[in-house]
Every structure is written in C-alpha cells, then in structure tokens.
Scaffold this active site. Structure first.
Site, PDB file in Angstrom:
ATOM      1  N   SER A  48      -5.021  -6.331  -1.277  1.00 35.71           N
ATOM      2  CA  SER A  48      -4.261  -5.853  -0.114  1.00 35.71           C
ATOM      3  C   SER A  48      -4.939  -6.120   1.222  1.00 35.71           C
ATOM      4  O   SER A  48      -4.305  -6.035   2.255  1.00 35.71           O
ATOM      5  CB  SER A  48      -4.020  -4.346  -0.246  1.00 35.71           C
ATOM      6  OG  SER A  48      -5.250  -3.665  -0.378  1.00 35.71           O
ATOM      7  N   ASP A 294      -4.182   3.792   6.542  1.00 35.15           N
ATOM      8  CA  ASP A 294      -3.939   4.825   5.530  1.00 35.15           C
ATOM      9  C   ASP A 294      -5.275   5.115   4.863  1.00 35.15           C
ATOM     10  O   ASP A 294      -6.316   4.759   5.386  1.00 35.15           O
ATOM     11  CB  ASP A 294      -2.838   4.400   4.542  1.00 35.15           C
ATOM     12  CG  ASP A 294      -3.168   3.099   3.813  1.00 35.15           C
ATOM     13  OD1 ASP A 294      -4.366   2.747   3.722  1.00 35.15           O
ATOM     14  OD2 ASP A 294      -2.231   2.439   3.309  1.00 35.15           O
ATOM     15  N   HIS A 297      -6.599   1.386   3.647  1.00 36.02           N
ATOM     16  CA  HIS A 297      -6.514   0.136   4.388  1.00 36.02           C
ATOM     17  C   HIS A 297      -6.809   0.278   5.874  1.00 36.02           C
ATOM     18  O   HIS A 297      -6.270   1.165   6.531  1.00 36.02           O
ATOM     19  CB  HIS A 297      -5.105  -0.451   4.218  1.00 36.02           C
ATOM     20  CG  HIS A 297      -4.717  -0.594   2.787  1.00 36.02           C
ATOM     21  ND1 HIS A 297      -3.813   0.241   2.178  1.00 36.02           N
ATOM     22  CD2 HIS A 297      -5.124  -1.474   1.847  1.00 36.02           C
ATOM     23  CE1 HIS A 297      -3.671  -0.115   0.909  1.00 36.02           C
ATOM     24  NE2 HIS A 297      -4.465  -1.146   0.671  1.00 36.02           N
TER      25      HIS A 297
END
Ligand SMILES: *[C@@H]1O[C@H](CO)[C@@H](O)[C@H](O)[C@H]1NC(C)=O
Ligand SMILES: *[C@@H]1O[C@H](CO)[C@@H](O)[C@H](O)[C@H]1NC(C)=O
Ligand SMILES: *[C@@H]1O[C@H](CO)[C@@H](O)[C@H](O)[C@H]1NC(C)=O
Length: 318
Positions: A48, A294, A297
C-alpha cells in the site's frame, strides 16, 4: 482496510526521490521529454505504500475520505493524496505509472511510463489479503515481458521500485508467530526478497530502489518495540544498480503519532460506514499537519517529508 486491524508494526523506511510536485499539470504530465519506447519507465512492486489503484473499486481505498487532498476523490491510493510512487515518478519527470489492473481499460501508450504492480496489504509472502504477493506480481510482469508488452529496450529504460512494508510481519504475528521467532522470520523474508530482486534483474532491469525494510515501533498502532533488519547487500552484483536507504528521521514538524483519519468507535476505522451507510470515522481539520493519514499509512504530507529525505539518493538512479 481489512488488514489494518491486525497490523502491529509500522514501517517507514524507504528511499528515493526528487522535486516536489508543484502543480497538478506537472503531476499529470511529466517533464521527461522522451516518450514512446525511450521514455523512462517506472515499474512498481509491493504494498500500500506504493499501490496507486490495483484493488477493485469496491475496496476501502476507493472510498471517501481516501484521496480527499489529491485529487479530491478516491483513486485507490491508501492515503489522502499522493503516495511514494507518485513522488518518485515526479523525481524522474514522468507521470505516475498506471496500475496493472487497468491494462485492459486504458490505452497502451499510457503505459509508456511504466506500470504499477503493487497491491495494498500484500507482502513478500502471502499475508491476510487475497491479492498477489510480490512473487505473483513479478509473475504478472514477466508475463507482459513474454508478450512483448514490455520490450528489451523498455527494460533498459526502466527503474524498479520495490516496497516491503509491514504486512509480512503483521501476518506472521497474527498467525501466532512468536516474537522471538521474528529474527528468523526476518531472515527468510530477506532471502525471498533477494530472490525477487535477482529475478527482476535477470529479466533485464538494471536500476532498482528498494524500501529498506524496518519494522518501526513508533507508529500510531505499534507497540514500543524495535528491531533492525539488514537488507542483503547486493550492490556488488554485476550490473545491478541497487539502492536502499533508511529514513528514520523523517517526521520533522509533522504530528508524528496521531493519524488524521480515525474510526469513531470500536470496530471502525478510517473510511468505515455502518449498515445504513452512515459515516463512522473522523477526519482531522488539517491533514497536511499529520504525518499519518490513517493508523498505517502516511499522509501525502508524510510522504512528502519522507521524500525530501530520500531524494538525494535518487540521483544515483537517474
Ligand atoms: C513524442 O516525441 C516526439 C518527438 O520528440 C514529439 O513530436 C511528440 O509530440 C511526443 N509525443 C507525446 C505524446 O508527447
Ligand atoms: C505467492 O503466492 C502464490 C499463490 O498464492 C504461492 O503459490 C506462493 O508460494 C507465494 N510465494 C511466496 C514466496 O510466498
Ligand atoms: C528458523 O526456522 C527454520 C525453519 O522453521 C528452522 O529450521 C531454524 O532452526 C530456525 N532458526 C532459528 C535460529 O530459530
């Protein structure tokens, strides 16, 4: 994200980069004057931290508030805006490479600047998400090389970016891997990473940047633990231009620990909604002041500050 709940490590360690993306136009249209087969191609593998939209559109990163800072709507990036890939593409003056998933729906010339094979939540080994691990991502790439979608010359003009963040460790711990096994686990992870790197190299790519894997203990969701991982030194490998870098001192003036977007209440996370579709998360007022978007990330600002640190090392790959 499904996988966020179990993540107990946080890895912010990367490399690479260059000039700040100053305008939307610049972001969409790179400065690299070459095009077609001679354009620099950025090939991206990992998780990610570098995925720019490979997950299907029903998934969390394709929902509000992801993408709210840039481009103002969700794009499948796990951030409020740009992620590492985007900053690195800007360094090389090319548009951010298109996700592999879109290869059938976008025109081939859009892939003249490379392709992004990374899937959020994945690792070198299988993790908690049912998406291609790094080996499988390289298989996808190899398939396209076999089809001549990417030619020998393309590979010559390619730079590979590999990101290995925390998903392997999270999966290991979740599967009841004992903490004392971690050094052993780390060893096998590094061995597999080396296999992956050599494989990409053998396909003809000569320039690679690899995120220096390091589970960090100072992320929002992490416990106060720390372990250092050494990546095998492959720099001596013939013809392989290899770069890793540890960027530890990145947080600068940003709020280092408090994520901007959090679930409102137990069981909810950034982007959650309840059965009726009501919003079950809160977003801070100024995302640009948070290092983390978040609980896992970095925000676009976070990535920008990481980028400013690793940028000098990117010149070696030019
Ligand atoms: C590609 O390069 C050629 C020659 O340098 C130029 O004429 C052409 O406009 C470029 N095409 C694009 C899409 O940038
Ligand atoms: C990657 O995923 C494939 C398919 O699930 C699996 O067969 C393979 O063993 C995995 N590779 C590694 C290194 O874990
Ligand atoms: C690491 O794991 C392997 C495979 O399970 C095992 O054979 C080896 O003894 C372990 N090494 C250590 C130091 O625990």
């Amino acid at each position: 994200m499904e996988n966020q709940r179990h993540t107990s490590f946080l890895f912010v360690s990367l490399f690479l980069y260059l000039s700040t993306v100053s305008s939307e136009k610049e972001w969409l249209v790179g400065k690299d004057q070459r095009n077609g087969s001679e354009a620099l191609k950025l090939l991206v593998f990992g998780d990610s931290y570098v995925d720019t939209g490979n997950w299907e559109k029903s998934s969390g990163s394709w929902h509000s508030p992801y993408g709210m800072t840039f481009p103002g709507k969700p794009t499948g990036r796990f951030s409020d805006g740009r992620v590492l890939t985007d900053f690195i593409a800007s360094f090389f003056g090319v548009p951010s490479p298109q996700p592999y998933m879109w290869r059938k729906s976008v025109k081939k010339p859009l892939f003249q600047y490379g392709m992004n094979f990374a899937y959020g939540g994945t690792g070198v080994f299988n993790t908690m998400v049912n998406q291609p691990n790094m080996t499988s991502q390289i298989d996808l790439f190899q398939g396209l090389v076999k089809e001549n979608f990417f030619t020998k010359q393309d590979l010559e003009f390619s730079v590979v970016l590999l990101s290995v963040a925390g998903n392997d460790y999270a999966a290991h711990v979740f599967r009841d891997g004992k903490e004392q096994d971690l050094p052993n686990f780390t060893g096998s992870l590094m061995n597999q990473l080396e296999v992956n790197i050599r494989r990409i190299h053998s396909l003809g790519v000569r320039k690679m940047a690899v995120t220096a894997v390091e589970p960090m203990a100072d992320g929002p969701e992490a416990a106060a633990r720390e372990r250092r991982i050494k990546i095998p030194d492959l720099r001596s490998s013939h013809g392989l231009h290899f770069r890793t870098e540890d960027t530890r001192k990145h947080c600068s003036s940003l709020n280092p620990l408090k994520p901007c977007c959090v679930g409102s209440g137990k069981g909810y996370s950034c982007g959650s909604t309840d059965e009726k579709g009501a919003k079950k998360y809160e977003v801070c007022k100024n995302p640009e002041l948070s290092f983390f978007w978040d609980t896992i990330h970095p925000s676009q600002s976070g990535w920008e500050s990481v980028y400013s640190i690793i940028r000098p090392s990117l010149y070696e790959l030019y």
